[in-house]
Write a protein that holds these residues in place. Structure first.
Motif, PDB file in Angstrom:
ATOM      1  N   SER A   1       0.849  -1.179   0.000  1.00  0.00           N
ATOM      2  CA  SER A   1       0.000   0.000   0.000  1.00  0.00           C
ATOM      3  C   SER A   1       0.892   1.240   0.000  1.00  0.00           C
ATOM      4  O   SER A   1       2.097   1.137   0.179  1.00  0.00           O
ATOM      5  CB  SER A   1      -0.893  -0.016   1.243  1.00  0.00           C
ATOM      6  N   ILE A   2       0.276   2.408  -0.157  1.00  0.00           N
ATOM      7  CA  ILE A   2       0.978   3.693  -0.117  1.00  0.00           C
ATOM      8  C   ILE A   2       0.273   4.553   0.921  1.00  0.00           C
ATOM      9  O   ILE A   2      -0.950   4.550   1.003  1.00  0.00           O
ATOM     10  CB  ILE A   2       0.924   4.391  -1.490  1.00  0.00           C
ATOM     11  N   THR A   3       1.042   5.318   1.698  1.00  0.00           N
ATOM     12  CA  THR A   3       0.421   6.162   2.712  1.00  0.00           C
ATOM     13  C   THR A   3      -0.317   7.326   2.075  1.00  0.00           C
ATOM     14  O   THR A   3       0.063   7.840   1.036  1.00  0.00           O
ATOM     15  CB  THR A   3       1.460   6.707   3.714  1.00  0.00           C
ATOM     16  N   THR A   4      -1.384   7.769   2.755  1.00  0.00           N
ATOM     17  CA  THR A   4      -2.202   8.886   2.285  1.00  0.00           C
ATOM     18  C   THR A   4      -1.574  10.203   2.716  1.00  0.00           C
ATOM     19  O   THR A   4      -0.506  10.222   3.325  1.00  0.00           O
ATOM     20  CB  THR A   4      -3.621   8.773   2.873  1.00  0.00           C
ATOM     21  N   ALA A   5      -2.278  11.313   2.451  1.00  0.00           N
ATOM     22  CA  ALA A   5      -1.770  12.649   2.785  1.00  0.00           C
ATOM     23  C   ALA A   5      -1.531  12.812   4.285  1.00  0.00           C
ATOM     24  O   ALA A   5      -0.645  13.564   4.692  1.00  0.00           O
ATOM     25  CB  ALA A   5      -2.738  13.716   2.293  1.00  0.00           C
ATOM     26  N   ASN A   6      -2.297  12.096   5.114  1.00  0.00           N
ATOM     27  CA  ASN A   6      -2.089  12.201   6.564  1.00  0.00           C
ATOM     28  C   ASN A   6      -1.179  11.098   7.093  1.00  0.00           C
ATOM     29  O   ASN A   6      -1.096  10.877   8.290  1.00  0.00           O
ATOM     30  CB  ASN A   6      -3.421  12.223   7.313  1.00  0.00           C
ATOM     31  N   GLY A   7      -0.468  10.394   6.195  1.00  0.00           N
ATOM     32  CA  GLY A   7       0.517   9.392   6.593  1.00  0.00           C
ATOM     33  C   GLY A   7      -0.053   8.052   6.989  1.00  0.00           C
ATOM     34  O   GLY A   7       0.682   7.176   7.434  1.00  0.00           O
ATOM     35  N   SER A   8      -1.353   7.829   6.812  1.00  0.00           N
ATOM     36  CA  SER A   8      -1.957   6.565   7.250  1.00  0.00           C
ATOM     37  C   SER A   8      -1.960   5.530   6.128  1.00  0.00           C
ATOM     38  O   SER A   8      -1.917   5.859   4.951  1.00  0.00           O
ATOM     39  CB  SER A   8      -3.375   6.809   7.757  1.00  0.00           C
ATOM     40  N   TYR A   9      -2.012   4.260   6.536  1.00  0.00           N
ATOM     41  CA  TYR A   9      -2.072   3.145   5.601  1.00  0.00           C
ATOM     42  C   TYR A   9      -2.916   2.039   6.223  1.00  0.00           C
ATOM     43  O   TYR A   9      -3.154   2.025   7.438  1.00  0.00           O
ATOM     44  CB  TYR A   9      -0.666   2.600   5.286  1.00  0.00           C
ATOM     45  N   SER A  10      -3.361   1.100   5.405  1.00  0.00           N
ATOM     46  CA  SER A  10      -4.113  -0.052   5.883  1.00  0.00           C
ATOM     47  C   SER A  10      -3.996  -1.149   4.838  1.00  0.00           C
ATOM     48  O   SER A  10      -4.153  -0.891   3.647  1.00  0.00           O
ATOM     49  CB  SER A  10      -5.580   0.328   6.089  1.00  0.00           C
ATOM     50  N   LEU A  11      -3.705  -2.389   5.276  1.00  0.00           N
ATOM     51  CA  LEU A  11      -3.643  -3.510   4.356  1.00  0.00           C
ATOM     52  C   LEU A  11      -3.813  -4.831   5.093  1.00  0.00           C
ATOM     53  O   LEU A  11      -3.616  -4.910   6.302  1.00  0.00           O
ATOM     54  CB  LEU A  11      -2.358  -3.502   3.536  1.00  0.00           C
ATOM     55  N   SER A  12      -4.189  -5.848   4.348  1.00  0.00           N
ATOM     56  CA  SER A  12      -4.374  -7.188   4.892  1.00  0.00           C
ATOM     57  C   SER A  12      -3.071  -7.958   4.720  1.00  0.00           C
ATOM     58  O   SER A  12      -2.546  -8.046   3.608  1.00  0.00           O
ATOM     59  CB  SER A  12      -5.513  -7.889   4.146  1.00  0.00           C
ATOM     60  N   VAL A  13      -2.555  -8.511   5.832  1.00  0.00           N
ATOM     61  CA  VAL A  13      -1.239  -9.146   5.818  1.00  0.00           C
ATOM     62  C   VAL A  13      -1.250 -10.435   6.636  1.00  0.00           C
ATOM     63  O   VAL A  13      -2.103 -10.612   7.498  1.00  0.00           O
ATOM     64  CB  VAL A  13      -0.161  -8.195   6.391  1.00  0.00           C
ATOM     65  N   PRO A  14      -0.284 -11.330   6.398  1.00  0.00           N
ATOM     66  CA  PRO A  14      -0.156 -12.513   7.256  1.00  0.00           C
ATOM     67  C   PRO A  14       0.248 -12.085   8.668  1.00  0.00           C
ATOM     68  O   PRO A  14       1.062 -11.172   8.831  1.00  0.00           O
ATOM     69  CB  PRO A  14       0.964 -13.331   6.612  1.00  0.00           C
ATOM     70  N   SER A  15      -0.336 -12.716   9.670  1.00  0.00           N
ATOM     71  CA  SER A  15      -0.089 -12.301  11.053  1.00  0.00           C
ATOM     72  C   SER A  15       1.359 -12.475  11.487  1.00  0.00           C
ATOM     73  O   SER A  15       1.794 -11.859  12.448  1.00  0.00           O
ATOM     74  CB  SER A  15      -1.009 -13.067  12.002  1.00  0.00           C
ATOM     75  N   ASN A  16       2.135 -13.292  10.771  1.00  0.00           N
ATOM     76  CA  ASN A  16       3.531 -13.512  11.155  1.00  0.00           C
ATOM     77  C   ASN A  16       4.513 -12.920  10.147  1.00  0.00           C
ATOM     78  O   ASN A  16       5.683 -13.262  10.149  1.00  0.00           O
ATOM     79  CB  ASN A  16       3.790 -15.015  11.321  1.00  0.00           C
ATOM     80  N   GLY A  17       4.056 -11.999   9.281  1.00  0.00           N
ATOM     81  CA  GLY A  17       4.911 -11.414   8.248  1.00  0.00           C
ATOM     82  C   GLY A  17       5.741 -10.248   8.759  1.00  0.00           C
ATOM     83  O   GLY A  17       5.768  -9.940   9.959  1.00  0.00           O
ATOM     84  N   THR A  18       6.403  -9.566   7.840  1.00  0.00           N
ATOM     85  CA  THR A  18       7.220  -8.388   8.143  1.00  0.00           C
ATOM     86  C   THR A  18       6.847  -7.270   7.182  1.00  0.00           C
ATOM     87  O   THR A  18       6.821  -7.467   5.977  1.00  0.00           O
ATOM     88  CB  THR A  18       8.719  -8.713   7.985  1.00  0.00           C
ATOM     89  N   LEU A  19       6.546  -6.084   7.721  1.00  0.00           N
ATOM     90  CA  LEU A  19       6.243  -4.915   6.899  1.00  0.00           C
ATOM     91  C   LEU A  19       7.514  -4.124   6.655  1.00  0.00           C
ATOM     92  O   LEU A  19       8.329  -3.958   7.553  1.00  0.00           O
ATOM     93  CB  LEU A  19       5.231  -4.005   7.589  1.00  0.00           C
ATOM     94  N   THR A  20       7.674  -3.613   5.439  1.00  0.00           N
ATOM     95  CA  THR A  20       8.804  -2.767   5.090  1.00  0.00           C
ATOM     96  C   THR A  20       8.265  -1.412   4.638  1.00  0.00           C
ATOM     97  O   THR A  20       7.338  -1.342   3.833  1.00  0.00           O
ATOM     98  CB  THR A  20       9.638  -3.411   3.974  1.00  0.00           C
ATOM     99  N   PHE A  21       8.850  -0.340   5.176  1.00  0.00           N
ATOM    100  CA  PHE A  21       8.451   1.035   4.877  1.00  0.00           C
ATOM    101  C   PHE A  21       9.591   1.688   4.113  1.00  0.00           C
ATOM    102  O   PHE A  21      10.713   1.731   4.599  1.00  0.00           O
ATOM    103  CB  PHE A  21       8.169   1.797   6.171  1.00  0.00           C
ATOM    104  N   ASN A  22       9.292   2.228   2.911  1.00  0.00           N
ATOM    105  CA  ASN A  22      10.334   2.753   2.051  1.00  0.00           C
ATOM    106  C   ASN A  22       9.859   4.039   1.385  1.00  0.00           C
ATOM    107  O   ASN A  22       8.767   4.091   0.840  1.00  0.00           O
ATOM    108  CB  ASN A  22      10.675   1.700   0.990  1.00  0.00           C
ATOM    109  N   CYS A  23      10.701   5.084   1.433  1.00  0.00           N
ATOM    110  CA  CYS A  23      10.369   6.361   0.801  1.00  0.00           C
ATOM    111  C   CYS A  23      11.668   7.066   0.425  1.00  0.00           C
ATOM    112  O   CYS A  23      12.644   7.033   1.188  1.00  0.00           O
ATOM    113  CB  CYS A  23       9.545   7.228   1.749  1.00  0.00           C
ATOM    114  N   LEU A  24      11.677   7.718  -0.738  1.00  0.00           N
ATOM    115  CA  LEU A  24      12.855   8.450  -1.200  1.00  0.00           C
ATOM    116  C   LEU A  24      13.209   9.547  -0.207  1.00  0.00           C
ATOM    117  O   LEU A  24      12.360  10.329   0.201  1.00  0.00           O
ATOM    118  CB  LEU A  24      12.581   9.077  -2.571  1.00  0.00           C
TER     119      LEU A  24
END
Length: 149
Positions: free
Chosen positions: A60-83
């Motif tokens: 997903s991509i964050t909105t103007a207020n920096g929020s995000y939401s997505l469906s993920v495996p409960s044991n996964g790892t999220l990665t946050f990346n921005c230039l």
């Protein structure tokens, strides 16, 4: 009759094994809804941060207020990346809210030059580089059509 009791016990044991195995598989593959907010060091929301599950195409991509939401495996790892910011990885571990603060990566910004519709590192840049003052250029032209200007 004795043979039927042994068969009943074997079938019951087999059925119990199958159920436990199926329950274990479905528990590991369970997806949860994760949401949160991505901010910078001063607490300001960051728009356009790529949030994805490591090793998958889910993201997903964050909105103007920096929020995000997505469906993920409960044991996964999220990665946050921005230039312009350092990449951050967070283990989900069953959490439904994950807020992240990204720190600036000034070294990375020094090596990037904006080129037309993309970016390129300074080391790979060849040819002439020029800046255009759009205000001066448009003021000196008198035209009724912005497209022709």
């Amino acid at each position: 009759m004795q043979r039927l009791k042994i068969l009943d016990k074997s079938f019951g044991l087999f059925l119990a094994t199958v159920l436990v195995t199926l329950f274990g598989i479905s528990a590991n593959a369970q997806n949860i809804q994760v949401s949160g907010k991505v901010t910078d060091a001063s607490g300001q929301p960051i728009e356009g941060v790529s949030v994805y599950v490591k090793g998958t195409n889910a993201g997903s991509i964050t909105t103007a207020n920096g929020s995000y939401s997505l469906s993920v495996p409960s044991n996964g790892t999220l990665t946050f990346n921005c230039l312009g910011y350092k990449e951050v990885s967070q283990g989900i571990n069953g959490r439904s809210v994950i807020n992240v603060t990204l720190s600036e990566d000034s070294q990375m910004l020094e090596d990037v030059v904006v080129v037309g519709y993309g970016t390129q590192k300074k080391a790979n840049l060849t040819g002439a580089v020029a800046t255009v003052d759009v205000g001066k250029t448009l003021e000196s032209k008198s035209t009724a059509d912005l497209g022709k200007a």
